[in-house]
Design a protein around this motif. Structure first.
Motif, PDB file in Angstrom:
ATOM      1  N   GLN A 115       0.820  -1.283   0.122  1.00  0.00           N
ATOM      2  CA  GLN A 115      -0.077  -0.038   0.074  1.00  0.00           C
ATOM      3  C   GLN A 115       0.953   1.471  -0.178  1.00  0.00           C
ATOM      4  N   LEU A 116       2.130   1.108   0.593  1.00  0.00           N
ATOM      5  CA  LEU A 116       2.849   2.281   0.390  1.00  0.00           C
ATOM      6  C   LEU A 116       3.310   2.850  -0.798  1.00  0.00           C
ATOM      7  N   ASN A 117       3.068   2.159  -1.931  1.00  0.00           N
ATOM      8  CA  ASN A 117       3.293   2.581  -3.056  1.00  0.00           C
ATOM      9  C   ASN A 117       2.137   3.712  -3.592  1.00  0.00           C
ATOM     10  N   PHE A 118       1.084   3.699  -2.919  1.00  0.00           N
ATOM     11  CA  PHE A 118       0.049   4.720  -2.932  1.00  0.00           C
ATOM     12  C   PHE A 118       0.275   5.984  -2.294  1.00  0.00           C
ATOM     13  N   LEU A 119       1.401   6.091  -1.375  1.00  0.00           N
ATOM     14  CA  LEU A 119       1.617   7.324  -0.917  1.00  0.00           C
ATOM     15  C   LEU A 119       1.955   8.514  -1.731  1.00  0.00           C
ATOM     16  N   ASN A 136       3.867   2.532  11.231  1.00  0.00           N
ATOM     17  CA  ASN A 136       2.388   2.213  11.566  1.00  0.00           C
ATOM     18  C   ASN A 136       1.110   3.048  11.240  1.00  0.00           C
ATOM     19  N   ASN A 137       1.614   4.319  11.077  1.00  0.00           N
ATOM     20  CA  ASN A 137       0.649   5.399  10.542  1.00  0.00           C
ATOM     21  C   ASN A 137       0.125   5.130   9.062  1.00  0.00           C
ATOM     22  N   PHE A 138       0.690   4.139   8.534  1.00  0.00           N
ATOM     23  CA  PHE A 138       0.600   3.893   6.894  1.00  0.00           C
ATOM     24  C   PHE A 138       0.246   2.619   6.811  1.00  0.00           C
ATOM     25  N   LEU A 139       0.160   1.614   7.659  1.00  0.00           N
ATOM     26  CA  LEU A 139      -0.200   0.376   7.502  1.00  0.00           C
ATOM     27  C   LEU A 139      -1.728  -0.019   7.632  1.00  0.00           C
ATOM     28  N   GLY A 140      -2.322  -1.038   6.817  1.00  0.00           N
ATOM     29  CA  GLY A 140      -3.371  -1.286   6.864  1.00  0.00           C
ATOM     30  C   GLY A 140      -4.680  -0.445   6.526  1.00  0.00           C
ATOM     31  N   THR A 141      -5.719  -0.375   7.393  1.00  0.00           N
ATOM     32  CA  THR A 141      -6.821   0.447   7.421  1.00  0.00           C
ATOM     33  C   THR A 141      -6.460   1.805   7.717  1.00  0.00           C
ATOM     34  N   LYS A 142      -5.395   2.045   8.619  1.00  0.00           N
ATOM     35  CA  LYS A 142      -4.928   3.272   9.073  1.00  0.00           C
ATOM     36  C   LYS A 142      -4.559   4.250   7.918  1.00  0.00           C
ATOM     37  N   MET A 143      -4.306   3.779   6.816  1.00  0.00           N
ATOM     38  CA  MET A 143      -3.721   4.563   5.813  1.00  0.00           C
ATOM     39  C   MET A 143      -4.799   4.974   4.796  1.00  0.00           C
ATOM     40  N   SER A 144      -4.944   6.285   4.675  1.00  0.00           N
ATOM     41  CA  SER A 144      -6.097   6.724   3.613  1.00  0.00           C
ATOM     42  C   SER A 144      -5.554   6.775   2.200  1.00  0.00           C
ATOM     43  N   LEU A 145      -6.212   6.716   1.092  1.00  0.00           N
ATOM     44  CA  LEU A 145      -5.674   6.505  -0.224  1.00  0.00           C
ATOM     45  C   LEU A 145      -5.777   7.821  -0.772  1.00  0.00           C
ATOM     46  N   LEU A 146      -6.270   9.016  -0.259  1.00  0.00           N
ATOM     47  CA  LEU A 146      -6.415  10.523  -0.526  1.00  0.00           C
ATOM     48  C   LEU A 146      -4.954  11.229   0.155  1.00  0.00           C
ATOM     49  N   GLU A 192      -4.510  14.230   0.257  1.00  0.00           N
ATOM     50  CA  GLU A 192      -4.578  15.339   0.887  1.00  0.00           C
ATOM     51  C   GLU A 192      -4.548  14.840   2.419  1.00  0.00           C
ATOM     52  N   GLU A 193      -5.443  14.004   2.815  1.00  0.00           N
ATOM     53  CA  GLU A 193      -5.335  13.321   4.045  1.00  0.00           C
ATOM     54  C   GLU A 193      -4.364  12.476   4.592  1.00  0.00           C
ATOM     55  N   GLN A 194      -3.360  12.085   3.576  1.00  0.00           N
ATOM     56  CA  GLN A 194      -1.990  11.481   4.139  1.00  0.00           C
ATOM     57  C   GLN A 194      -1.199  12.631   4.401  1.00  0.00           C
ATOM     58  N   LEU A 195      -1.328  13.648   3.589  1.00  0.00           N
ATOM     59  CA  LEU A 195      -0.426  14.955   4.050  1.00  0.00           C
ATOM     60  C   LEU A 195      -0.674  15.560   5.342  1.00  0.00           C
ATOM     61  N   ASN A 196      -1.955  15.608   5.826  1.00  0.00           N
ATOM     62  CA  ASN A 196      -2.538  15.896   6.980  1.00  0.00           C
ATOM     63  C   ASN A 196      -1.898  15.110   8.193  1.00  0.00           C
ATOM     64  N   VAL A 197      -1.828  13.800   7.967  1.00  0.00           N
ATOM     65  CA  VAL A 197      -1.437  12.731   9.044  1.00  0.00           C
ATOM     66  C   VAL A 197       0.180  12.976   9.066  1.00  0.00           C
TER      67      VAL A 197
END
Length: 548
Positions: free
Chosen positions: A500-504, A524-534, A536-541
């Motif tokens: 999923q990290l490929n979608f960062l 851990n912030n970007f694993l499983g269901t914790k990671m948003s594919l958007l 903008e939301e990734q940058l906020n986290v």
């Protein structure tokens, strides 16, 4: 209904001779095993179709692919009984066999030999196996002793015993004979050393002149040193530190040999008088991943010390720009970094897991007395803490051992309280400007006190994600289960999360690769269901305030 017993047939052949035949020894062993299993059908025995073959592998160790696959399937609960043609097909070592039997017992798997009628399901079978293996091990060790005695006796007679053929010689009828062309090169090496008195200079000269080793490779310092100290060239053979007159002709006369030997002894004496380099074995060239070697140069009766890229030193190509750096400056910079690192609370929390009161007090105490600590003790601390130092174009990347930090605290902490190992190794990037000085030497000039750190776990995961996705696209893997199998990963969900990290967001990837990510960011912030594919939301986290 009778319980079915799943039987795995294991076959092994020590040498590769005959394996190319349509029907070989492994096939014969398997047929014998299948026939034996068929004879036990009334007991519920069934031979599984999968083959566990090791063609061309010795039974003296357990490093065999077929055996490892057998162990994996036993652990997975796919096998109830193992069948072999003879017990030595499984192992020729009593110690290894004992480990195998313990492994079988742990997973409730029994073992049967077709030709020797042993079954480890009963105690008598176990006893007989151990007795036979003990004699097999004794016979094997006795044969090894006979071979060693024969080699020793032959060496004393000056015979060549089939080891690596030295440059300058060929082998004819099991004897060393002089190769005239190579012999001239050997003499050239000895004469050059007598003249230049430097193994490094000779190595560079040989490679520059286009000379190659007997194997057709470029010369290395170790290769040249080996030639200059090889008594074969003066007509002797060596065995366990003693020299015996050989049956071959000498290439180098005694006068030239003694001159070269005198130069080598002189260099060893000078090296013994010098203080050991502080960063020897620690500092590496980031561009080519070669160890940087400590070297010396004399100019106007003054000696200068340097660390030089190992590849560059041997005359080989290195893509980096900083091949050589003044030793004194970089050693001083590392010594200055130690108290700064120990005083960094964020780094210490990462290394220890958590920093309690006595850890904090101990670290602060070391920092407060750092300037008054004896130089030899500072060197010991550097060796204890630092795993590796990478010389880059824009500074230094220093890898700090968390175990080293714990050992340091336990050493200086008065109450000798044991520290629980819950942290991890850390990386610190110290940014410096590199400037040329006196031609080759690189001097480090500090740009500032801002120290960056690389999150090695996050960075490694990002690289893994890119690599696995590329291999999936290229067809090397067809699914996540194959990735797990090849990389020995038990949890497919972990691989899926890493992919999923490929979608960062591209901006986040770039910051992670440069080691500039905020200190609160974790994998851990970007694993499983914790990671948003958007994005903008990734940058906020990613850029949230640390106290949130």
């Amino acid at each position: 209904m009778q319980k079915q017993i799943r039987c795995a047939i294991y076959t092994r052949k020590s040498c590769e001779e005959g394996l190319e035949q349509k029907f070989n020894s492994l096939d014969a062993q398997r047929i014998a095993g299948e026939s034996y299993v068929s004879s036990q059908q009334l007991k519920g025995w069934v031979a599984i179709e999968k083959k566990y073959d090791d063609g061309g592998y010795s039974g003296g160790n357990l490093e065999r692919p077929g055996l490892k696959e057998l162990f994996q399937d036993i652990e997975a609960g796919k096998i109830d009984l193992v069948v072999v043609y003879k017990i030595d097909r499984l192992s020729r070592s009593l110690l290894d066999f004992a480990r195998i039997v313990d492994f079988f017992d742990k997973h409730k798997v029994t073992f049967v030999s077709v030709t020797e009628s042993f079954n480890t399901a009963d105690s008598v079978g176990r006893l007989m196996l151990n007795i036979i293996l003990s004699f097999a091990q004794y016979e094997r060790e006795l044969a090894s002793e006979r071979i060693r005695d024969k080699v020793a006796a032959s060496r004393k007679k000056g015979m060549w015993m089939g080891s690596r053929v030295p440059l300058g010689y060929d082998v004819k009828e099991k004897k060393l004979v002089i190769n005239e062309k190579e012999a001239e090169l050997v003499k050239h090496i000895f004469e050059s050393f007598v003249e230049l008195k430097s193994i490094t200079a000779i190595t560079k000269k040989l490679n520059k002149e286009g000379y190659q080793t007997k194997e057709g490779k470029e010369f290395k310092k170790g290769t040249v040193r080996g030639i200059l100290t090889n008594a074969t060239y003066i007509g002797f053979v060596k065995h366990k530190g003693r020299l015996y007159k050989g049956q071959h002709e000498a290439i180098v006369d005694d006068e030239l040999w003694n001159k070269a030997k005198e130069n080598i002894e002189t260099r060893r004496h000078i090296a013994a008088k010098r203080e050991p380099a502080l960063l020897k074995g620690l500092i590496r060239c980031y561009a080519c991943d070669a160890s940087m070697q400590a070297t010396h140069a004399k100019k106007k009766n003054k000696e200068y010390r340097y660390y030089v890229c190992g590849k560059h030193l041997k005359g080989r190509e290195c893509s980096g720009k900083e091949h050589t750096i003044a030793a004194g400056e970089i050693e001083q910079l590392i010594l200055e970094q130690i108290p700064i690192i120990l005083n960094n609370e964020t780094l210490m929390k990462e290394a220890f897991g958590e920093v309690n009161e006595f850890i904090c007090e101990t670290l602060q105490g070391i920092v407060s007395i750092w300037e008054s600590i004896f130089p030899i003790e500072k060197q010991n601390i550097v060796k204890l803490l630092i795993k590796r130092i990478w010389l880059k174009e824009n500074g230094l990347k220093v890898e700090i051992s968390s175990n080293g930090l714990k050992s340091l605290v336990e050493k200086y902490e008065a109450t000798n309280n044991p520290i629980e190992a819950r942290g991890k190794d850390i990386e610190v990037f110290a940014q410096y400007q590199l400037k040329k000085c006196i031609g080759k030497s690189m001097v480090l000039v500090q740009e500032g006190k801002n120290h960056k750190k690389t999150n090695s776990i996050l960075l490694k995961s990002l690289v893994r994600a890119h690599l696995w996705q590329q291999e999936l696209n290229e067809g090397k893997y067809t699914n996540i289960k194959e990735i797990c199998s090849v990389n020995k990963i038990a949890c497919p969900k972990y691989v899926s999360s890493i992919l999923q990290l490929n979608f960062l967001a591209p901006e986040i990837k770039e910051v992670i690769l440069e080691g500039k990510q905020p200190s609160h960011v974790r994998l851990n912030n970007f694993l499983g269901t914790k990671m948003s594919l958007l994005w903008e939301e990734q940058l906020n986290v990613f850029y949230r305030q640390e106290h949130h």
